[in-house]
Design a protein around this motif. Sequence first.
Motif, PDB file in Angstrom:
ATOM      1  N   ALA A  41     -13.196   6.172  -7.936  1.00  0.00           N
ATOM      2  CA  ALA A  41     -14.207   5.552  -6.896  1.00  0.00           C
ATOM      3  C   ALA A  41     -13.031   4.410  -6.303  1.00  0.00           C
ATOM      4  CB  ALA A  41     -15.234   4.869  -7.458  1.00  0.00           C
ATOM      5  N   ALA A  42     -13.282   3.816  -5.314  1.00  0.00           N
ATOM      6  CA  ALA A  42     -12.274   2.645  -4.905  1.00  0.00           C
ATOM      7  C   ALA A  42     -12.221   1.608  -5.938  1.00  0.00           C
ATOM      8  CB  ALA A  42     -12.953   2.159  -3.594  1.00  0.00           C
ATOM      9  N   ALA A  79      -2.032  -0.170  -9.959  1.00  0.00           N
ATOM     10  CA  ALA A  79      -2.573  -0.324  -8.539  1.00  0.00           C
ATOM     11  C   ALA A  79      -3.918  -0.056  -8.711  1.00  0.00           C
ATOM     12  CB  ALA A  79      -1.797   0.721  -7.602  1.00  0.00           C
ATOM     13  N   VAL A  80      -4.656  -0.192  -7.399  1.00  0.00           N
ATOM     14  CA  VAL A  80      -6.290   0.171  -7.348  1.00  0.00           C
ATOM     15  C   VAL A  80      -6.380   1.173  -6.113  1.00  0.00           C
ATOM     16  CG1 VAL A  80      -7.026  -1.971  -8.629  1.00  0.00           C
ATOM     17  CG2 VAL A  80      -6.673  -2.070  -6.155  1.00  0.00           C
ATOM     18  N   LEU A  81      -7.349   2.130  -6.414  1.00  0.00           N
ATOM     19  CA  LEU A  81      -7.212   2.977  -5.505  1.00  0.00           C
ATOM     20  C   LEU A  81      -8.215   2.104  -4.186  1.00  0.00           C
ATOM     21  CD1 LEU A  81      -7.331   5.883  -4.866  1.00  0.00           C
ATOM     22  CD2 LEU A  81      -9.619   6.090  -5.918  1.00  0.00           C
ATOM     23  N   LEU A 126       0.974  -1.124   0.048  1.00  0.00           N
ATOM     24  CA  LEU A 126      -0.135   0.068  -0.167  1.00  0.00           C
ATOM     25  C   LEU A 126       0.923   1.281   0.097  1.00  0.00           C
ATOM     26  CD1 LEU A 126      -2.499  -0.955   2.709  1.00  0.00           C
ATOM     27  CD2 LEU A 126      -3.076  -0.470   0.361  1.00  0.00           C
ATOM     28  N   VAL A 127       0.484   2.180  -0.787  1.00  0.00           N
ATOM     29  CA  VAL A 127       1.439   3.714  -0.870  1.00  0.00           C
ATOM     30  C   VAL A 127       0.608   4.633  -0.934  1.00  0.00           C
ATOM     31  CG1 VAL A 127       3.457   2.177  -2.131  1.00  0.00           C
ATOM     32  CG2 VAL A 127       1.718   3.455  -3.437  1.00  0.00           C
ATOM     33  N   LYS A 128       0.798   5.684  -0.656  1.00  0.00           N
ATOM     34  CA  LYS A 128      -0.013   6.983  -0.724  1.00  0.00           C
ATOM     35  C   LYS A 128       0.727   7.761  -1.901  1.00  0.00           C
ATOM     36  CE  LYS A 128      -1.435   8.979   3.164  1.00  0.00           C
ATOM     37  NZ  LYS A 128      -1.535   9.723   4.296  1.00  0.00           N
TER      38      LYS A 128
END
Length: 131
Positions: free
Chosen positions: A94-95, A79-81, A48-50
């Motif tokens: 959206a996610a 990646a996916v949000l 997970l990255v920001k």
Amino acid sequence: MSLGASLYHELMEKCYLLQDVEEWSTGNPETVAIPSREMRERLLPGDLVKLHFLIPSDTRTGERMWVQIKEVTDHSYIAVLDNDPVRYFIGLMAANDVVEFEARHVASIWIESDHNWEKRLANVRHPFTSN
């Protein structure tokens, strides 16, 4: 890619820009800390990255959101949000939307206590590096 997918990708590109946090931190070394380049280049699927999502019409405005890496390519990450945006101006996102980015866009890395970064940095072969 189908016409629908192509149009969707084009809309998503216009809906946000990703901040080059590497450049941003260089200009603000006293106030901005980001993970080392080596760490940002050794990410793996599941990490997970920001990222900092900016609005194209006003690059001072945006939202910082987490994405989960699904794939590592030769020069980028797919990646996916991990969440829905809070801000209305990133409303097209959206996610679970797909986001492609580079190491220079990674502002933060979620590190679980059991991650062994020393081992990862020493042993993992990665397409971004010659190691």
